[in-house]
Design a protein around this motif. Structure first.
Motif, PDB file in Angstrom:
ATOM      1  N   LYS A 146      -1.692   2.584 -12.576  1.00 20.49           N
ATOM      2  CA  LYS A 146      -2.420   2.389 -11.327  1.00 20.49           C
ATOM      3  C   LYS A 146      -1.603   2.876 -10.130  1.00 20.49           C
ATOM      4  O   LYS A 146      -2.143   3.491  -9.201  1.00 20.49           O
ATOM      5  N   LEU A 147      -0.312   2.637 -10.152  1.00 19.16           N
ATOM      6  CA  LEU A 147       0.541   3.104  -9.060  1.00 19.16           C
ATOM      7  C   LEU A 147       0.634   4.626  -9.044  1.00 19.16           C
ATOM      8  O   LEU A 147       0.632   5.250  -7.973  1.00 19.16           O
ATOM      9  N   LEU A 148       0.696   5.218 -10.217  1.00 11.56           N
ATOM     10  CA  LEU A 148       0.733   6.680 -10.311  1.00 11.56           C
ATOM     11  C   LEU A 148      -0.571   7.285  -9.811  1.00 11.56           C
ATOM     12  O   LEU A 148      -0.580   8.311  -9.127  1.00 11.56           O
ATOM     13  N   GLN A 149      -1.695   6.639 -10.153  1.00 12.30           N
ATOM     14  CA  GLN A 149      -3.003   7.122  -9.692  1.00 12.30           C
ATOM     15  C   GLN A 149      -3.092   7.064  -8.180  1.00 12.30           C
ATOM     16  O   GLN A 149      -3.546   8.011  -7.533  1.00 12.30           O
ATOM     17  N   ARG A 150      -2.646   5.954  -7.604  1.00  7.33           N
ATOM     18  CA  ARG A 150      -2.689   5.833  -6.152  1.00  7.33           C
ATOM     19  C   ARG A 150      -1.801   6.881  -5.505  1.00  7.33           C
ATOM     20  O   ARG A 150      -2.162   7.482  -4.491  1.00  7.33           O
ATOM     21  N   ARG A 151      -0.627   7.096  -6.085  1.00 11.03           N
ATOM     22  CA  ARG A 151       0.296   8.092  -5.533  1.00 11.03           C
ATOM     23  C   ARG A 151      -0.321   9.486  -5.580  1.00 11.03           C
ATOM     24  O   ARG A 151      -0.203  10.267  -4.624  1.00 11.03           O
ATOM     25  N   ALA A 152      -0.994   9.800  -6.691  1.00  8.49           N
ATOM     26  CA  ALA A 152      -1.636  11.107  -6.829  1.00  8.49           C
ATOM     27  C   ALA A 152      -2.727  11.283  -5.776  1.00  8.49           C
ATOM     28  O   ALA A 152      -2.887  12.366  -5.194  1.00  8.49           O
ATOM     29  N   VAL A 153      -3.481  10.211  -5.527  1.00 10.98           N
ATOM     30  CA  VAL A 153      -4.533  10.265  -4.513  1.00 10.98           C
ATOM     31  C   VAL A 153      -3.924  10.454  -3.133  1.00 10.98           C
ATOM     32  O   VAL A 153      -4.423  11.235  -2.315  1.00 10.98           O
ATOM     33  N   GLU A 154      -2.844   9.741  -2.844  1.00 13.13           N
ATOM     34  CA  GLU A 154      -2.189   9.855  -1.541  1.00 13.13           C
ATOM     35  C   GLU A 154      -1.721  11.283  -1.287  1.00 13.13           C
ATOM     36  O   GLU A 154      -1.839  11.800  -0.172  1.00 13.13           O
ATOM     37  N   ILE A 155      -1.180  11.917  -2.322  1.00 14.71           N
ATOM     38  CA  ILE A 155      -0.692  13.287  -2.188  1.00 14.71           C
ATOM     39  C   ILE A 155      -1.834  14.249  -1.857  1.00 14.71           C
ATOM     40  O   ILE A 155      -1.690  15.171  -1.050  1.00 14.71           O
ATOM     41  N   THR A 211     -21.417   6.368  -2.947  1.00  9.16           N
ATOM     42  CA  THR A 211     -21.250   4.912  -2.986  1.00  9.16           C
ATOM     43  C   THR A 211     -20.077   4.532  -3.877  1.00  9.16           C
ATOM     44  O   THR A 211     -19.244   3.688  -3.527  1.00  9.16           O
ATOM     45  N   ASP A 212     -20.009   5.170  -5.032  1.00 12.35           N
ATOM     46  CA  ASP A 212     -18.898   4.926  -5.958  1.00 12.35           C
ATOM     47  C   ASP A 212     -17.578   5.395  -5.349  1.00 12.35           C
ATOM     48  O   ASP A 212     -16.532   4.774  -5.563  1.00 12.35           O
ATOM     49  N   LEU A 213     -17.622   6.450  -4.566  1.00 11.33           N
ATOM     50  CA  LEU A 213     -16.429   6.962  -3.894  1.00 11.33           C
ATOM     51  C   LEU A 213     -15.852   5.916  -2.945  1.00 11.33           C
ATOM     52  O   LEU A 213     -14.634   5.688  -2.911  1.00 11.33           O
ATOM     53  N   VAL A 214     -16.725   5.262  -2.185  1.00 16.33           N
ATOM     54  CA  VAL A 214     -16.276   4.217  -1.256  1.00 16.33           C
ATOM     55  C   VAL A 214     -15.656   3.057  -2.026  1.00 16.33           C
ATOM     56  O   VAL A 214     -14.604   2.525  -1.642  1.00 16.33           O
ATOM     57  N   LEU A 215     -16.283   2.668  -3.138  1.00 18.04           N
ATOM     58  CA  LEU A 215     -15.748   1.569  -3.956  1.00 18.04           C
ATOM     59  C   LEU A 215     -14.378   1.928  -4.520  1.00 18.04           C
ATOM     60  O   LEU A 215     -13.458   1.092  -4.525  1.00 18.04           O
ATOM     61  N   LYS A 216     -14.230   3.162  -4.992  1.00 21.42           N
ATOM     62  CA  LYS A 216     -12.938   3.594  -5.534  1.00 21.42           C
ATOM     63  C   LYS A 216     -11.884   3.632  -4.436  1.00 21.42           C
ATOM     64  O   LYS A 216     -10.720   3.270  -4.661  1.00 21.42           O
ATOM     65  N   ALA A 217     -12.283   4.063  -3.246  1.00 18.45           N
ATOM     66  CA  ALA A 217     -11.346   4.124  -2.124  1.00 18.45           C
ATOM     67  C   ALA A 217     -10.875   2.722  -1.728  1.00 18.45           C
ATOM     68  O   ALA A 217      -9.702   2.510  -1.403  1.00 18.45           O
ATOM     69  N   LYS A 218     -11.782   1.745  -1.780  1.00 21.70           N
ATOM     70  CA  LYS A 218     -11.413   0.367  -1.493  1.00 21.70           C
ATOM     71  C   LYS A 218     -10.467  -0.176  -2.560  1.00 21.70           C
ATOM     72  O   LYS A 218      -9.506  -0.876  -2.266  1.00 21.70           O
ATOM     73  N   GLU A 219     -10.781   0.130  -3.806  1.00 18.77           N
ATOM     74  CA  GLU A 219      -9.941  -0.314  -4.909  1.00 18.77           C
ATOM     75  C   GLU A 219      -8.520   0.216  -4.778  1.00 18.77           C
ATOM     76  O   GLU A 219      -7.544  -0.482  -5.049  1.00 18.77           O
ATOM     77  N   LEU A 220      -8.397   1.459  -4.291  1.00 18.44           N
ATOM     78  CA  LEU A 220      -7.068   2.069  -4.135  1.00 18.44           C
ATOM     79  C   LEU A 220      -6.403   1.693  -2.816  1.00 18.44           C
ATOM     80  O   LEU A 220      -5.257   2.042  -2.577  1.00 18.44           O
ATOM     81  N   GLY A 221      -7.133   0.983  -1.963  1.00 15.00           N
ATOM     82  CA  GLY A 221      -6.549   0.561  -0.706  1.00 15.00           C
ATOM     83  C   GLY A 221      -6.545   1.613   0.378  1.00 15.00           C
ATOM     84  O   GLY A 221      -5.847   1.480   1.386  1.00 15.00           O
ATOM     85  N   ILE A 222      -7.336   2.678   0.187  1.00 14.73           N
ATOM     86  CA  ILE A 222      -7.418   3.728   1.207  1.00 14.73           C
ATOM     87  C   ILE A 222      -8.166   3.216   2.420  1.00 14.73           C
ATOM     88  O   ILE A 222      -7.857   3.554   3.555  1.00 14.73           O
ATOM     89  N   ILE A 223      -9.201   2.402   2.168  1.00 17.82           N
ATOM     90  CA  ILE A 223      -9.931   1.737   3.254  1.00 17.82           C
ATOM     91  C   ILE A 223     -10.008   0.251   2.933  1.00 17.82           C
ATOM     92  O   ILE A 223      -9.881  -0.155   1.761  1.00 17.82           O
ATOM     93  N   ASP A 224     -10.246  -0.569   3.941  1.00 20.35           N
ATOM     94  CA  ASP A 224     -10.342  -2.013   3.755  1.00 20.35           C
ATOM     95  C   ASP A 224     -11.713  -2.404   3.218  1.00 20.35           C
ATOM     96  O   ASP A 224     -12.701  -1.735   3.485  1.00 20.35           O
TER      97      ASP A 224
END
Length: 224
Positions: A146-155, A211-224
């Motif tokens: 999960k941390l690697l996935q978040r890092r990949a998204v951040e990059i 809609t799923d994109l927003v949920l995934k973004a929330k899950e990753l902490g990109i948005i609140d």
């Protein structure tokens, strides 16, 4: 002679504590002096009362507690413990597996271990303890992923992408996003460019739709 490790377990479910204690009984590399508490207040009091005589070596705590106490969460307990027992090695054993919660806890509380209850066994506990005693980090495999996935998204995430994700819940129609997204020069991003960015974001976050994109973004902490 085996080293005796003094451990404090904190969880508001008695059966969970009982199960963890049984797992420690299966570990043969150490001798354990196990103590357990069902709320953070009692745990903190135990840490304080033992700190000057025979302090705990390791604290394993859950994050969420249902009991109504002054210290309401594992995060609060850890913050207090770091001030009063700076040499205590802290680990988390929890069911919380949402990337945002994991990321925030690791960033803010900096535990040496983060273990998921669902996969916790004597081998994992033994590995975690071995690492923690050397002040090294141990995370469950699922946590690493999960941390690697978040890092990949951040990059892969630029400022425009963040703008789009933040604005998307406010504007159900894609056409309404126009005028709310700016490029690096401060100009409105064109509709076609927004559509392209959205398509890339859905691919990067493996989202089925916006809609799923927003949920995934929330899950990753990109948005609140």
């Amino acid at each position: 002679m085996k080293k005796t490790i003094k451990i404090l377990l904190v969880d508001d479910h008695f059966l969970v504590l009982k199960g963890l204690i049984s797992l420690f009984d299966e570990i043969s590399d150490f001798t354990f002096d196990i103590h357990s508490k069902t709320n953070c207040d009692d745990a903190y009091e135990a840490i304080l009362s033992n700190e000057k005589t025979k302090p705990f070596d390791i604290l394993f705590t859950d994050l969420s507690f249902s009991n109504n106490t002054e210290i309401n969460s594992g995060e609060e307990l850890i913050n207090l413990v770091k001030k009063t027992a700076p040499n205590l090695r802290i680990g988390i054993i929890t069911m919380h597996a949402k990337t945002n919660r994991i990321f925030n806890v690791i960033k803010n509380q900096q535990p040496l271990a983060y273990i998921l209850k669902g996969t916790c066994n004597e081998n994992e506990l033994n590995s975690a303890i071995q690492k923690m005693l050397k002040n090294e980090i141990y995370y469950s495999d699922a946590i690493h992923q999960k941390l690697l996935q978040r890092r990949a998204v951040e990059i892969s995430m630029d400022e425009v992408s963040v703008q789009i994700i933040k604005e998307l819940p406010k504007h159900p129609k894609l056409s309404n996003l126009f005028g709310h997204i700016k490029n690096e020069s401060g100009e409105d991003l064109k509709k076609r460019a927004i559509e392209t960015k959205l398509a890339d974001l859905r691919i990067n976050l493996n989202a089925k739709n916006n809609t799923d994109l927003v949920l995934k973004a929330k899950e990753l902490g990109i948005i609140d």
